[in-house]
Structures are given as structure tokens and as C-alpha cells.
Design a protein around this motif. Structure first.
Motif, short mmCIF file in Angstrom:
data_model
loop_
_atom_site.label_atom_id
_atom_site.label_comp_id
_atom_site.label_asym_id
_atom_site.label_seq_id
_atom_site.Cartn_x
_atom_site.Cartn_y
_atom_site.Cartn_z
N HIS A 1 -56.12 47.13 31.58
CA HIS A 1 -56.41 47.30 30.15
C HIS A 1 -57.36 48.47 29.92
CE1 HIS A 1 -54.81 43.33 28.91
NE2 HIS A 1 -55.20 42.95 30.12
N SER A 2 -57.15 49.16 28.80
CA SER A 2 -58.18 50.08 28.33
C SER A 2 -59.31 49.22 27.80
CB SER A 2 -57.62 50.97 27.22
OG SER A 2 -58.69 51.67 26.60
N ILE A 3 -60.52 49.50 28.22
CA ILE A 3 -61.66 48.71 27.75
C ILE A 3 -62.59 49.56 26.89
CG2 ILE A 3 -61.53 47.12 29.70
CD1 ILE A 3 -64.10 48.58 30.77
N ASP A 4 -62.11 50.71 26.43
CA ASP A 4 -62.94 51.56 25.57
C ASP A 4 -62.23 51.78 24.23
OD1 ASP A 4 -61.05 53.67 25.83
OD2 ASP A 4 -62.05 54.41 27.62
N LYS A 5 -62.77 52.69 23.44
CA LYS A 5 -62.24 52.92 22.09
C LYS A 5 -61.16 53.98 22.01
CE LYS A 5 -66.29 51.36 19.59
NZ LYS A 5 -67.25 51.66 18.53
N VAL A 6 -60.84 54.65 23.12
CA VAL A 6 -59.89 55.77 22.99
C VAL A 6 -58.80 55.87 24.05
CG1 VAL A 6 -61.51 57.23 21.70
CG2 VAL A 6 -61.50 57.33 24.18
N SER A 7 -59.07 55.46 25.25
CA SER A 7 -58.10 55.75 26.32
C SER A 7 -56.93 54.76 26.30
CB SER A 7 -58.78 55.72 27.68
OG SER A 7 -59.28 54.45 27.96
N PRO A 8 -55.79 55.19 26.83
CA PRO A 8 -54.65 54.28 26.94
C PRO A 8 -54.88 53.30 28.09
CG PRO A 8 -54.09 56.39 27.92
CD PRO A 8 -55.47 56.53 27.31
N SER A 9 -54.20 52.16 28.02
CA SER A 9 -54.29 51.20 29.12
C SER A 9 -53.58 51.76 30.35
CB SER A 9 -53.63 49.88 28.72
OG SER A 9 -54.39 49.22 27.74
N PRO A 10 -54.17 51.61 31.54
CA PRO A 10 -53.51 52.07 32.77
C PRO A 10 -52.14 51.42 32.96
CG PRO A 10 -55.81 51.60 33.21
CD PRO A 10 -55.52 51.12 31.82
N LEU A 11 -52.02 50.15 32.57
CA LEU A 11 -50.75 49.45 32.63
C LEU A 11 -50.20 49.40 31.21
CD1 LEU A 11 -48.69 47.82 34.33
CD2 LEU A 11 -50.04 45.78 33.78
N LYS A 12 -49.11 50.08 30.99
CA LYS A 12 -48.58 50.27 29.63
C LYS A 12 -48.43 48.97 28.84
CE LYS A 12 -45.74 53.70 27.78
NZ LYS A 12 -44.79 54.73 28.05
N ILE A 13 -48.03 47.87 29.49
CA ILE A 13 -47.81 46.62 28.77
C ILE A 13 -49.09 45.83 28.50
CG2 ILE A 13 -45.43 46.37 29.55
CD1 ILE A 13 -46.45 44.32 31.60
N ALA A 14 -50.21 46.25 29.06
CA ALA A 14 -51.49 45.58 28.85
C ALA A 14 -52.15 46.16 27.60
CB ALA A 14 -52.39 45.76 30.07
N PRO A 15 -52.38 45.34 26.58
CA PRO A 15 -52.95 45.89 25.35
C PRO A 15 -54.37 46.41 25.54
CG PRO A 15 -52.90 43.50 25.24
CD PRO A 15 -52.18 43.89 26.50
N PRO A 16 -54.69 47.52 24.90
CA PRO A 16 -56.08 47.99 24.93
C PRO A 16 -56.99 46.94 24.29
CG PRO A 16 -54.63 49.66 24.00
CD PRO A 16 -53.83 48.41 24.12
N PHE A 17 -58.15 46.74 24.84
CA PHE A 17 -59.07 45.74 24.29
C PHE A 17 -59.45 46.06 22.85
CE2 PHE A 17 -61.10 43.59 28.24
CZ PHE A 17 -59.85 43.08 28.58
N ARG A 18 -59.45 47.33 22.46
CA ARG A 18 -59.84 47.69 21.10
C ARG A 18 -58.85 47.19 20.06
NH1 ARG A 18 -58.25 52.14 23.70
NH2 ARG A 18 -56.35 53.14 22.97
N THR A 19 -57.66 46.76 20.49
CA THR A 19 -56.65 46.27 19.54
C THR A 19 -56.57 44.75 19.51
OG1 THR A 19 -54.83 46.29 21.15
CG2 THR A 19 -55.25 48.34 19.92
N LEU A 20 -57.29 44.05 20.37
CA LEU A 20 -57.17 42.60 20.43
C LEU A 20 -57.54 41.94 19.11
CD1 LEU A 20 -58.48 41.78 24.01
CD2 LEU A 20 -56.11 41.92 23.21
#
Length: 105
Positions: free
Chosen positions: A41-60
Motif C-alpha cells: 500500500h501507499s502510506i503517504d499522500k501522493v505515491s501510488p501503491s507498489p501493488l496496484k490492487i492495494a488501495p492507497p491508505f489516503r483513499t481508505l
């Protein structure tokens, strides 16, 4: 005319101000996310998630109220992306992670 000069200057000064320091709880939550979640998962406000299907934490927070995640974290998340390991957090870890997730909203 002066307003056109002062507005950009004010915006520049505001953008240069340091962000509020993270609380100890938010910092612990970020550390937990970095150590346990950032591989997928992306755990910041801008970067994409390393695993495409894992949602970025900023969108949870757009999918679920962040507080609603506490029960799933306590019981063990079993429905994530297919490669997500099952894990359970203790109450302090849950509070820390939720505090960090709120900083990403």
C-alpha cells in the motif's frame, strides 16, 4: 494591484510554514504502516501503491469511516487484496494506525 502582489506572497509564506508535528500516536501508526503495510500500500499522500490492487491508505476514508476499521483490525482483516496477510492488531496499535490514517484524509 497591491492585492495581486500580496496574495501570491501570502500563499508562498503559508506554504513555507512547517506542517504541524505528528503526535507520538500518529508517528507510531506511521511506523507500523511502514513496517507492515508499505510493501503493498501507499502510506503517504501522493505515491501510488507498489501493488496496484492495494488501495492507497489516503483513499481508505473514502471507502469506510476510518473509525469503522477498528473492529476489522481487532478481529483480523481477512478480506483485503489476495496477497494480503491476515493479521490482528492490539488496541494500542489500532489507535496508533487510525490516528495516522486520519492524517492522510
Amino acid at each position: 494591484m497591491i492585492g495581486r502582489i500580496l496574495m501570491p506572497l501570502a500563499f508562498t509564506l503559508i506554504s513555507l510554514m512547517p506542517a504541524a508535528a505528528a503526535s507520538p500516536q500518529e508517528q507510531r501508526g506511521k511506523t507500523f504502516a511502514l513496517n507492515n503495510c508499505a510493501r503493498c500500500h501507499s502510506i503517504d499522500k501522493v505515491s501510488p501503491s507498489p501493488l496496484k490492487i492495494a488501495p492507497p491508505f489516503r483513499t481508505l476514508h473514502k471507502r469506510y469511516p476510518v473509525e469503522a476499521l477498528s473492529e476489522a483490525l481487532a478481529e483480523g482483516i481477512q478480506t483485503g487484496h489476495p496477497t494480503m496477510p491476515e493479521f490482528q492488531l492490539d488496541p494500542d496499535q489500532i489507535g496508533d494506525l487510525l490516528a495516522y490514517l486520519k492524517t492522510l484524509e
